[in-house]
Design an enzyme around this catalytic site. Structure first.
Site, PDB file in Angstrom:
ATOM      1  N   ASN A 116     -16.400  20.366   5.660  1.00 11.77           N
ATOM      2  CA  ASN A 116     -15.502  20.272   6.805  1.00 11.77           C
ATOM      3  C   ASN A 116     -16.210  19.545   7.937  1.00 11.77           C
ATOM      4  O   ASN A 116     -17.404  19.739   8.166  1.00 11.77           O
ATOM      5  CB  ASN A 116     -14.999  21.652   7.259  1.00 11.77           C
ATOM      6  CG  ASN A 116     -16.055  22.441   7.995  1.00 11.77           C
ATOM      7  OD1 ASN A 116     -16.250  22.280   9.207  1.00 11.77           O
ATOM      8  ND2 ASN A 116     -16.759  23.306   7.266  1.00 11.77           N
ATOM      9  N   TYR A 117     -15.463  18.669   8.600  1.00 13.14           N
ATOM     10  CA  TYR A 117     -15.983  17.904   9.731  1.00 13.14           C
ATOM     11  C   TYR A 117     -14.927  17.926  10.829  1.00 13.14           C
ATOM     12  O   TYR A 117     -13.730  17.780  10.546  1.00 13.14           O
ATOM     13  CB  TYR A 117     -16.290  16.459   9.313  1.00 13.14           C
ATOM     14  CG  TYR A 117     -17.343  16.384   8.237  1.00 13.14           C
ATOM     15  CD1 TYR A 117     -18.698  16.520   8.547  1.00 13.14           C
ATOM     16  CD2 TYR A 117     -16.989  16.198   6.898  1.00 13.14           C
ATOM     17  CE1 TYR A 117     -19.668  16.473   7.556  1.00 13.14           C
ATOM     18  CE2 TYR A 117     -17.956  16.158   5.905  1.00 13.14           C
ATOM     19  CZ  TYR A 117     -19.288  16.299   6.248  1.00 13.14           C
ATOM     20  OH  TYR A 117     -20.250  16.266   5.268  1.00 13.14           O
ATOM     21  N   ARG A 118     -15.347  18.117  12.074  1.00 17.51           N
ATOM     22  CA  ARG A 118     -14.378  18.338  13.138  1.00 17.51           C
ATOM     23  C   ARG A 118     -14.858  17.759  14.476  1.00 17.51           C
ATOM     24  O   ARG A 118     -16.052  17.577  14.698  1.00 17.51           O
ATOM     25  CB  ARG A 118     -14.104  19.832  13.298  1.00 17.51           C
ATOM     26  CG  ARG A 118     -15.355  20.643  13.579  1.00 17.51           C
ATOM     27  CD  ARG A 118     -15.119  22.138  13.390  1.00 17.51           C
ATOM     28  NE  ARG A 118     -16.354  22.904  13.579  1.00 17.51           N
ATOM     29  CZ  ARG A 118     -17.239  23.145  12.621  1.00 17.51           C
ATOM     30  NH1 ARG A 118     -17.024  22.670  11.401  1.00 17.51           N
ATOM     31  NH2 ARG A 118     -18.327  23.850  12.862  1.00 17.51           N
TER      32      ARG A 118
ATOM     33  N   HIS B 197     -17.631  21.919  -1.139  1.00 11.69           N
ATOM     34  CA  HIS B 197     -16.875  22.211   0.079  1.00 11.69           C
ATOM     35  C   HIS B 197     -17.418  21.362   1.216  1.00 11.69           C
ATOM     36  O   HIS B 197     -18.619  21.094   1.293  1.00 11.69           O
ATOM     37  CB  HIS B 197     -17.015  23.692   0.448  1.00 11.69           C
ATOM     38  CG  HIS B 197     -16.758  23.960   1.905  1.00 11.69           C
ATOM     39  ND1 HIS B 197     -17.782  24.027   2.844  1.00 11.69           N
ATOM     40  CD2 HIS B 197     -15.605  24.136   2.590  1.00 11.69           C
ATOM     41  CE1 HIS B 197     -17.257  24.253   4.042  1.00 11.69           C
ATOM     42  NE2 HIS B 197     -15.951  24.321   3.923  1.00 11.69           N
TER      43      HIS B 197
ATOM     44  N   SER C 104     -11.017  19.110   6.055  1.00 12.17           N
ATOM     45  CA  SER C 104     -11.754  20.075   5.238  1.00 12.17           C
ATOM     46  C   SER C 104     -11.314  19.950   3.789  1.00 12.17           C
ATOM     47  O   SER C 104     -10.220  19.462   3.486  1.00 12.17           O
ATOM     48  CB  SER C 104     -11.511  21.503   5.730  1.00 12.17           C
ATOM     49  OG  SER C 104     -10.137  21.848   5.614  1.00 12.17           O
TER      50      SER C 104
END
Length: 229
Positions: free
Chosen positions: A191-193, A189, A175
């Protein structure tokens, strides 16, 4: 990903509209500042008490995928962690080159039950007021209702679990939030998950967005066109 973030999410012309200067007294610091790790842990422990289960480390572990049974380097868990750690390295290098003066300060920690994290923060740079790029690996438990809430497009991820039964899970992600000094350039901004339950169900998630102080249509077009590339 690197190309998009380095673009600040706005058009090149917008990035050149202001001649940003450093605040007086700014001093560049080492990109990896682990000397103060023990003091940082002590400060964190005093603030969080017994709830704080992190252990700061002075050397980066080869892998944060350290839970019981995670021994296969070809597993999706291990592969995704390697990918986001490389992405963190590449992004930090690219942002430092763009900024020209600021450097990232790093903290790393591990958890007793497996996992950990690496945070990197650049402050008071020439281009960026503050930029953070962090990764984390988490082992935990959640109720099946939480898994069901994460279901989408007809996928039932809580199948096979009894009411109230806890669901062991693994999560790994990267992130970032970046605040340019130039008010004409938006904050970015992302985020990758990767998420996986012990039953073998897994999925990917994430996204990215801009938060402009001043809205310009060409910035929105540049943002979406860069993502498509």
């Amino acid at each position: 990903m690197v190309g998009f973030v380095v673009s600040f999410g706005c058009s090149p012309a917008r990035r050149m509209e202001s001649n940003v200067q450093l605040k007086p007294g700014f001093r560049s610091r080492s990109a990896v500042n682990m000397v103060a790790a023990d003091q940082a842990k002590s400060d964190a422990d005093s603030k969080r008490g017994s709830l704080w289960d992190h252990q700061y480390v002075t050397e980066l572990p080869e892998s944060l995928v350290t839970g019981s049974g995670d021994k296969d380097p070809s597993s999706m868990r291990a592969r995704f962690e390697r990918m986001i750690r490389k992405a963190q390295d590449d992004l930090c290098k690219a942002i430092e080159e763009v900024d020209g003066e600021g450097t990232f300060i790093e903290d790393a920690w591990v958890r007793e039950n497996g996992g950990g994290g690496i945070s990197r923060v650049l402050q008071k740079g020439k281009v960026f007021e503050k930029a953070g790029i962090n990764i984390s690996v988490v082992y935990g438990e959640m109720p099946p209702e939480a898994v069901k809430a994460a279901s989408d497009r007809g996928v039932t991820r809580d199948a096979g679990y009894k009411d109230g039964e806890v669901v062991p899970f693994f999560a790994c992600g990267i992130s970032s939030v970046m605040h340019p000094r130039n008010p004409m350039a938006p904050t970015v901004h992302f985020n990758y998950r990767y998420f996986e339950t012990d039953s073998g169900l897994y999925w990917f998630g994430g996204g990215t967005d801009l938060t402009p102080s001043y809205l310009y249509e060409e910035d929105a077009k540049h943002f979406h066109q860069t993502l498509k590339v």
